[in-house]
Design a protein around this motif. Sequence first.
Motif, PDB file in Angstrom:
ATOM      1  N   PHE A  89     -12.441   5.088  -0.979  1.00 27.75           N
ATOM      2  CA  PHE A  89     -11.808   4.244   0.033  1.00 27.75           C
ATOM      3  C   PHE A  89     -11.361   2.914  -0.570  1.00 27.75           C
ATOM      4  O   PHE A  89     -10.235   2.453  -0.342  1.00 27.75           O
ATOM      5  CB  PHE A  89     -12.777   4.000   1.205  1.00 27.75           C
TER       6      PHE A  89
ATOM      7  N   LYS B  87      -0.616  -1.336 -11.001  1.00 26.69           N
ATOM      8  CA  LYS B  87      -1.681  -0.595 -10.321  1.00 26.69           C
ATOM      9  C   LYS B  87      -1.533   0.910 -10.489  1.00 26.69           C
ATOM     10  O   LYS B  87      -2.520   1.629 -10.507  1.00 26.69           O
ATOM     11  CB  LYS B  87      -1.701  -0.959  -8.834  1.00 26.69           C
TER      12      LYS B  87
ATOM     13  N   TYR C 154       0.839  -1.203   0.000  1.00 28.56           N
ATOM     14  CA  TYR C 154       0.000   0.000   0.000  1.00 28.56           C
ATOM     15  C   TYR C 154       0.871   1.248   0.000  1.00 28.56           C
ATOM     16  O   TYR C 154       0.676   2.169  -0.797  1.00 28.56           O
ATOM     17  CB  TYR C 154      -0.927   0.008   1.221  1.00 28.56           C
TER      18      TYR C 154
ATOM     19  N   ASN D 203      -4.495  15.166   8.247  1.00 31.79           N
ATOM     20  CA  ASN D 203      -5.440  14.247   7.609  1.00 31.79           C
ATOM     21  C   ASN D 203      -4.678  13.319   6.685  1.00 31.79           C
ATOM     22  O   ASN D 203      -4.475  13.608   5.514  1.00 31.79           O
ATOM     23  CB  ASN D 203      -6.507  15.035   6.845  1.00 31.79           C
ATOM     24  N   ILE D 204      -4.234  12.202   7.224  1.00 29.47           N
ATOM     25  CA  ILE D 204      -3.364  11.280   6.487  1.00 29.47           C
ATOM     26  C   ILE D 204      -3.942   9.867   6.558  1.00 29.47           C
ATOM     27  O   ILE D 204      -4.710   9.551   7.458  1.00 29.47           O
ATOM     28  CB  ILE D 204      -1.937  11.265   7.101  1.00 29.47           C
TER      29      ILE D 204
ATOM     30  N   ASN E 200       2.622   1.909  -3.260  1.00 30.78           N
ATOM     31  CA  ASN E 200       1.749   2.416  -4.319  1.00 30.78           C
ATOM     32  C   ASN E 200       1.246   3.820  -4.064  1.00 30.78           C
ATOM     33  O   ASN E 200       0.997   4.573  -4.996  1.00 30.78           O
ATOM     34  CB  ASN E 200       0.511   1.506  -4.467  1.00 30.78           C
ATOM     35  N   LYS E 201       1.035   4.161  -2.790  1.00 26.33           N
ATOM     36  CA  LYS E 201       0.248   5.361  -2.512  1.00 26.33           C
ATOM     37  C   LYS E 201       1.026   6.519  -1.876  1.00 26.33           C
ATOM     38  O   LYS E 201       0.580   7.651  -1.929  1.00 26.33           O
ATOM     39  CB  LYS E 201      -0.930   4.991  -1.606  1.00 26.33           C
TER      40      LYS E 201
ATOM     41  N   GLY F 217     -11.239  11.133   6.837  1.00 31.01           N
ATOM     42  CA  GLY F 217      -9.877  10.658   6.605  1.00 31.01           C
ATOM     43  C   GLY F 217      -9.734   9.865   5.307  1.00 31.01           C
ATOM     44  O   GLY F 217      -8.759   9.155   5.125  1.00 31.01           O
TER      45      GLY F 217
ATOM     46  N   ILE G 123      -9.022  10.167   1.574  1.00 30.25           N
ATOM     47  CA  ILE G 123      -8.386  11.251   0.828  1.00 30.25           C
ATOM     48  C   ILE G 123      -8.192  10.854  -0.632  1.00 30.25           C
ATOM     49  O   ILE G 123      -7.371   9.988  -0.951  1.00 30.25           O
ATOM     50  CB  ILE G 123      -7.013  11.577   1.453  1.00 30.25           C
TER      51      ILE G 123
ATOM     52  N   ILE H  62      -7.433   1.971   7.182  1.00 32.88           N
ATOM     53  CA  ILE H  62      -7.285   0.947   6.149  1.00 32.88           C
ATOM     54  C   ILE H  62      -6.674  -0.282   6.810  1.00 32.88           C
ATOM     55  O   ILE H  62      -5.550  -0.234   7.301  1.00 32.88           O
ATOM     56  CB  ILE H  62      -6.365   1.487   5.030  1.00 32.88           C
TER      57      ILE H  62
ATOM     58  N   ILE I 131     -13.926  15.024   3.529  1.00 31.00           N
ATOM     59  CA  ILE I 131     -12.606  14.410   3.383  1.00 31.00           C
ATOM     60  C   ILE I 131     -11.855  14.508   4.701  1.00 31.00           C
ATOM     61  O   ILE I 131     -11.255  13.540   5.170  1.00 31.00           O
ATOM     62  CB  ILE I 131     -11.821  15.088   2.237  1.00 31.00           C
ATOM     63  N   ARG I 132     -11.962  15.663   5.341  1.00 30.68           N
ATOM     64  CA  ARG I 132     -11.248  15.842   6.604  1.00 30.68           C
ATOM     65  C   ARG I 132     -11.872  14.990   7.706  1.00 30.68           C
ATOM     66  O   ARG I 132     -11.175  14.382   8.506  1.00 30.68           O
ATOM     67  CB  ARG I 132     -11.241  17.318   6.991  1.00 30.68           C
TER      68      ARG I 132
ATOM     69  N   GLN J 220      -7.902  -9.048   0.240  1.00 34.23           N
ATOM     70  CA  GLN J 220      -6.585  -8.724  -0.289  1.00 34.23           C
ATOM     71  C   GLN J 220      -5.504  -9.700   0.185  1.00 34.23           C
ATOM     72  O   GLN J 220      -4.572 -10.014  -0.533  1.00 34.23           O
ATOM     73  CB  GLN J 220      -6.204  -7.279   0.055  1.00 34.23           C
TER      74      GLN J 220
ATOM     75  N   THR K   5      -6.864  11.137  -4.484  1.00 33.04           N
ATOM     76  CA  THR K   5      -5.659  11.724  -5.088  1.00 33.04           C
ATOM     77  C   THR K   5      -6.001  13.038  -5.785  1.00 33.04           C
ATOM     78  O   THR K   5      -5.232  13.986  -5.726  1.00 33.04           O
ATOM     79  CB  THR K   5      -5.061  10.731  -6.122  1.00 33.04           C
TER      80      THR K   5
ATOM     81  N   PHE L  26      -5.377  -4.244   6.837  1.00 30.60           N
ATOM     82  CA  PHE L  26      -4.924  -5.384   6.035  1.00 30.60           C
ATOM     83  C   PHE L  26      -4.856  -6.615   6.931  1.00 30.60           C
ATOM     84  O   PHE L  26      -4.425  -6.528   8.073  1.00 30.60           O
ATOM     85  CB  PHE L  26      -3.564  -5.093   5.407  1.00 30.60           C
TER      86      PHE L  26
ATOM     87  N   ASN M 236      -8.362   3.503  -3.034  1.00 27.37           N
ATOM     88  CA  ASN M 236      -7.138   3.773  -2.266  1.00 27.37           C
ATOM     89  C   ASN M 236      -6.578   2.497  -1.661  1.00 27.37           C
ATOM     90  O   ASN M 236      -5.390   2.208  -1.762  1.00 27.37           O
ATOM     91  CB  ASN M 236      -7.443   4.732  -1.108  1.00 27.37           C
ATOM     92  N   LYS M 237      -7.458   1.750  -0.982  1.00 23.97           N
ATOM     93  CA  LYS M 237      -7.000   0.570  -0.263  1.00 23.97           C
ATOM     94  C   LYS M 237      -6.405  -0.458  -1.222  1.00 23.97           C
ATOM     95  O   LYS M 237      -5.440  -1.154  -0.894  1.00 23.97           O
ATOM     96  CB  LYS M 237      -8.170  -0.048   0.504  1.00 23.97           C
ATOM     97  N   PHE M 238      -6.967  -0.540  -2.417  1.00 26.12           N
ATOM     98  CA  PHE M 238      -6.461  -1.493  -3.400  1.00 26.12           C
ATOM     99  C   PHE M 238      -5.151  -1.002  -4.014  1.00 26.12           C
ATOM    100  O   PHE M 238      -4.480  -1.733  -4.736  1.00 26.12           O
ATOM    101  CB  PHE M 238      -7.523  -1.716  -4.482  1.00 26.12           C
ATOM    102  N   GLY M 239      -4.788   0.252  -3.722  1.00 30.62           N
ATOM    103  CA  GLY M 239      -3.495   0.752  -4.196  1.00 30.62           C
ATOM    104  C   GLY M 239      -3.584   1.601  -5.452  1.00 30.62           C
ATOM    105  O   GLY M 239      -2.566   1.885  -6.080  1.00 30.62           O
ATOM    106  N   LEU M 240      -4.808   1.986  -5.825  1.00 31.29           N
ATOM    107  CA  LEU M 240      -4.981   2.800  -7.034  1.00 31.29           C
ATOM    108  C   LEU M 240      -4.981   4.285  -6.679  1.00 31.29           C
ATOM    109  O   LEU M 240      -5.313   4.664  -5.558  1.00 31.29           O
ATOM    110  CB  LEU M 240      -6.324   2.471  -7.703  1.00 31.29           C
ATOM    111  N   ASP M 241      -4.658   5.133  -7.639  1.00 34.52           N
ATOM    112  CA  ASP M 241      -4.944   6.551  -7.513  1.00 34.52           C
ATOM    113  C   ASP M 241      -6.442   6.740  -7.711  1.00 34.52           C
ATOM    114  O   ASP M 241      -7.097   5.960  -8.415  1.00 34.52           O
ATOM    115  CB  ASP M 241      -4.148   7.359  -8.543  1.00 34.52           C
ATOM    116  N   THR M 242      -6.996   7.792  -7.088  1.00 31.29           N
ATOM    117  CA  THR M 242      -8.446   7.965  -7.098  1.00 31.29           C
ATOM    118  C   THR M 242      -8.806   9.414  -7.408  1.00 31.29           C
ATOM    119  O   THR M 242      -8.114  10.338  -7.002  1.00 31.29           O
ATOM    120  CB  THR M 242      -9.039   7.603  -5.717  1.00 31.29           C
TER     121      THR M 242
ATOM    122  N   LYS N 188     -12.254   8.621  12.058  1.00 31.25           N
ATOM    123  CA  LYS N 188     -11.819   8.474  10.669  1.00 31.25           C
ATOM    124  C   LYS N 188     -11.792   6.990  10.279  1.00 31.25           C
ATOM    125  O   LYS N 188     -11.829   6.127  11.141  1.00 31.25           O
ATOM    126  CB  LYS N 188     -10.428   9.080  10.509  1.00 31.25           C
ATOM    127  N   GLN N 189     -11.712   6.737   8.995  1.00 33.00           N
ATOM    128  CA  GLN N 189     -11.756   5.354   8.542  1.00 33.00           C
ATOM    129  C   GLN N 189     -10.349   4.841   8.251  1.00 33.00           C
ATOM    130  O   GLN N 189      -9.671   5.349   7.358  1.00 33.00           O
ATOM    131  CB  GLN N 189     -12.641   5.257   7.297  1.00 33.00           C
TER     132      GLN N 189
END
Lengths: 281, 281, 281, 281
Positions: free
Chosen positions: C239, C224, A89, A160-161, A92-93, C269, C271, A199, C265-266, A207, C273, A201, C242-248, A196-197
Amino acid sequence: MQLDNFKSVVSKYKVIFFDAFGVLKTHNSLIPGIEKTFAYLREQNKDFYILTNDASRSPDELAASYHRLGLMDIVPECIISSGMLARDYLANKITEGTVAYLGTEASAHYFETLDLKTLPIRELDLDSISDVNALVMLDDEGFDWNTDLSKTVNLLRKRNIPVVVANTDRMYPVSSSRVAIAIGGIADMIESIVGKQFIRFGKPDAQMFIFAYEQIKNQPEIHKNQVLMVGDTLHTDIFGGNKFGLDTALVLTGNTQAQEAEVRIRSTGIIPTYICVSAVV
Amino acid sequence: MQLDNFKSVVSKYKVIFFDAFGVLKTHNSLIPGIEKTFAYLREQNKDFYILTNDASRSPDELAASYHRLGLMDIVPECIISSGMLARDYLANKITEGTVAYLGTEASAHYFETLDLKTLPIRELDLDSISDVNALVMLDDEGFDWNTDLSKTVNLLRKRNIPVVVANTDRMYPVSSSRVAIAIGGIADMIESIVGKQFIRFGKPDAQMFIFAYEQIKNQPEIHKNQVLMVGDTLHTDIFGGNKFGLDTALVLTGNTQAQEAEVRIRSTGIIPTYICVSAVV
Amino acid sequence: MQLDNFKSVVSKYKVIFFDAFGVLKTHNSLIPGIEKTFAYLREQNKDFYILTNDASRSPDELAASYHRLGLMDIVPECIISSGMLARDYLANKITEGTVAYLGTEASAHYFETLDLKTLPIRELDLDSISDVNALVMLDDEGFDWNTDLSKTVNLLRKRNIPVVVANTDRMYPVSSSRVAIAIGGIADMIESIVGKQFIRFGKPDAQMFIFAYEQIKNQPEIHKNQVLMVGDTLHTDIFGGNKFGLDTALVLTGNTQAQEAEVRIRSTGIIPTYICVSAVV
Amino acid sequence: MQLDNFKSVVSKYKVIFFDAFGVLKTHNSLIPGIEKTFAYLREQNKDFYILTNDASRSPDELAASYHRLGLMDIVPECIISSGMLARDYLANKITEGTVAYLGTEASAHYFETLDLKTLPIRELDLDSISDVNALVMLDDEGFDWNTDLSKTVNLLRKRNIPVVVANTDRMYPVSSSRVAIAIGGIADMIESIVGKQFIRFGKPDAQMFIFAYEQIKNQPEIHKNQVLMVGDTLHTDIFGGNKFGLDTALVLTGNTQAQEAEVRIRSTGIIPTYICVSAVV
C-alpha cells in the motif's frame, strides 16, 4: 492561552505554507486585510505556497478565484492542491484504460494531459466496466448522489481497482453558518461499505508537504526549520505540518474558534508552535 | 466444513427466529421451497418470529408483501422490525415537539400514533428548527441525497437532539448482482461527520432479541436454549443471536456463500452453532 | 493468480527497496538463497535500500545482525528505519527538556546525539514531569507492561506533549508459529485510551518512502518508475509503495501466504504490480 | 447549565439504577453523604439496583466492600455486574471443555458453579489448547502483561473460540489523580490485533439493563418510565440508560466534572434527562 503576533512570527521564517479556507478566505470573500500579508511577504522577499485539499478546480482556476476577490499575488505556480498528487499517482501507476471519477467535469481537467480516458460515474454503464482501471473521487458536485453512489459501490464490488481520494475533508463551509458534506466524507462511507483501502491525498498526509517542499528546494537550499505552516485546522494543517517537521501557526479565523482553541489543543494533543488571531500582518 | 440438515436442527427447538432477506426471500422472490418450512412449523406447532432490520415498512405491509409472494403463514404479529424499537424509544423518551426523519412517508407510519409531529427532512426549514426534538433515520428513499444529507448535518450542528437509526444495515440487494446503499451506511457517514453518538436499533443489538423474546414469554415459560436464530449474516444474525445466548444456524442462501463461509467464520471469530444449506426443510 | 519471476521483475528497475522481515529474513534466519539476490544486484550495479519499521536497534546493529547471518552486502547506509524518522522529528521539533520513552536502552540510542535528556518510562517519577516535552514509543521490551503502561497513560493525562510512535507494526513473529505484540499495537491502545493523536512513523506512511527516495536522489536523477518496492505485507509495504507511486512486488515468504494472497488482494483492494514466490533471484 | 435537585428528581421514580464508581464511591471511600440517599430510598420504599462494569469480584464481595465502608443497605441481590452476564453467556453457550481467562482467581469465581474447567492464561500451555472452548477477560490483575497478552494473541490465532469481555471500561481511578488501564482497554487492543469480534458485556449494552429490569419485573408490573438511571459517565451510564428507554440523571462526582459537563453533552450528543451535583439527597 498566549497569543502570538503574526507579523513577528512570520518574520522568523523564509518560506510560508498557507492553508486556504479559513486562513486566506471564507466561503465567499477574503479574510479582511489578508492582502497586507502578501504585500509584506513580497516586500520581505519571502516565498509562499498555498496547500489546499481542494481538487475541484485546477491551480489556474484557483488562482483566478483569488484575483477576482482582489488578491493578485497568488499565481498558479504557488498553489499545491491534492488534485496534483492524484494526477501524479495516476501518471505513475495507471498506464492504460479508463479512469472513472466522481466530480464535475472541471475537476477532471487534472487528468486531461494523461493518456487515459476519463468517464464520470454518471455516464458509467455497469455492464461494460472491463477497462475501468481506477476510480478517482474529486468533488461532491457533478453527479446524482441517490443513484451514482450505489453505482460506485457496485463498480468496486466487480472491479478490484485502486481508488484515489483527492480531497480528505469531510465538510466545507457554504455560508457563515452552514456546511456541506465534502467528497472526503462520501469516500469514508464508500470505503467502509466496500471494505477496501482507498488511497487518500491531502493534508495531513506527508506527500502534500513533500510536494510543496520540493518546489522550494529548487531554490538555494532551505531547511525545514525555515518553513512555517499556517492553518486553521488542527487535524490537517497543524498535525501534518508538525509531523513533517515544520513549525506551525494556528489562526482563529476558520475551523478553530478562539473560545475553544485551548480545549481542543489539550484534548487532541495536537500542539501548534504558535497561536495567532489571524494570518493578517 | 460440516453441513447440518435444517429439518433435524429445527426439530430440536420450540421457537425459531428468522432473518428475512437472504433466508426467506431474495430481492424479488421467495427462497424456493421456503413455504414447506412454514408448513412444517405449523404442523409441529412451533412458534416463529421474523427479526428484520427493515424500518421502511410497517409489520402489516411487510406481512402483505409475503402474502403477495404466496407465503400466507406470516402474519403481522410475528414480525419484529427495528422500526418498532425506534417507535418504543420515541414513546418513552420524547414527549413533545417534532420528530424529523429521513425516509419515505410509509416509513414514518411507525410514529403515527405517538403525540408527536413528524416532518421529513426534505420539508425542514433550517431557520425554524427550535421544536425539532429528535431525528430518526428510517429508509434510504424519500429524499434527495444531494441536498438533504447536508441539511441533516446542519440540523445536528444547531440542535443537540437524539438521533435514532432504525436500520443498521449498510447495503441491501436490489438484483441478483447489485446492491444499494442502505440508510445504516448513510447514518455512519453523518455520525462520523458531526461527531455525535447515534442510537442504533436492529440486530445484532440485544434489544432486538429481547423484544422478540418478550413476545414468546407471553406463552408458557420458554428458556433461551429452546430458541434457534436462523440467519445468513455473521455480523448481525449470528453474532447477535450468540451474544443473546441463543443457538444459531447460518444458512448459505444470502450474504454468506458456501465457498467463503469457513474462511469468514475463522477470520471473524463469529461461530454459528450450525451451518445449513438453506432454511428449507 | 499469475506468478512473476523475481529475477525478470528486478531486472527492469534501477533501485530496489526491500522490506526486511518476511522478505530477507525470518525471526531467526535468512530466507534461503537470499544472498544470491544481493550478489545479482551487486553484479548488475543496482542500488538497494531496506525500509524497516524496526526502531529497536540502530542501522549499525541491524547491519551487524545480517552479517552474523552471513549476508555481508547490507551496510548501515542502506538501512532506512522508522527510528531515523523519529529522530528527525525530535531534532526538528523538540529543542529542550527530556524525552521519555518506552523501549530498551539500545532503542534510545537513536536520540543520543540530540541535545535532549532521555528517560525510560520505567524510571519516570510522575510527580516530577514538568520538563518532559515528548514521549517516544520505540520497542515492546525494556519495561514492565503491568505498571509502565498505566504510568504512560497518567503522564499523557497530565502533560500535553507530542507522542511519537517509531514502529507502526502491531505484532511480529518470534518463532515459526508464534507472534508477539509489538509497540505499535500498544501505541494504538494508549492512543485510544487518552484520546489524543499520536505521530506515527513507518510504512505505509509516505515519509518513510520519501526518506529512502531522497537517499537515492543524491545519485544521478532517478525517477519513481525506476524504483521497485518488494514486501510481504499488503497494508504496509505494498500500500505504501503504491501510494508513493512506485511499482510493487508482493513475495509469499512472510505475512501473506500463497493460498490466501488472491483473496486478500481482492478483499483489501491493495494490488501489487507483481506477485513472486520469493525475493530470491 | 441548569442543575436539578437530586431529591426531587428521585422522588418521581419507583426504581433507581445506580452506577457504582463516581456515583456511590471513589477509588477508596464513599461519596460523602451517600448513606442519606439509601436511608431515604428505604424510607420511601423505593427499589434500587447497582449496575456495575466490574467483573473482578462477585456480588457478595462487592456488597461486603460497601459494608466495610459503612454502607449497610447494599445487599448482593441488588448488585448487577457484567460478570453475571458473562456467566449467563457461558452457561447458555459453552457446554464442555475449558474456559481460559485473564483475571484474578477471585474473578473466576463467577464460573465456579458451571460444569466447565477454568484455566488462567498464566498457566495455559500453548501446546495443549485443543479443549479450550472460550476465553473470558475479567480483570486487569492476576497475570503478567509482558508474557500473557502475547500468549492470548497466540491462543486466538490457533483456536477459533468465542471471546467474552466482562468489563468494557478502558480505565479506572486508582487515586484522586491517577488511573490504571482496565481489562476493557486491553481487550480492544487484542481484538484489533487478531481481527476477530469479541462479545462485550457491560453498560452501555442493552443486555445489562435488560438483566436489571428483569429483576424488578418480578415485582408488580413496573414500566420503564418509572425507572431512573443515575451515573457519572455519558458514554456508558447515560447513553445506555437513554437507549433502553429510561430517564437518566448525570451526577458530577466522577468522570464528568462540572466545568466540562455542558461541552461534553453538546459534543457527544448524549443528553441526560437531569444533571445533579451528586447522588446525595
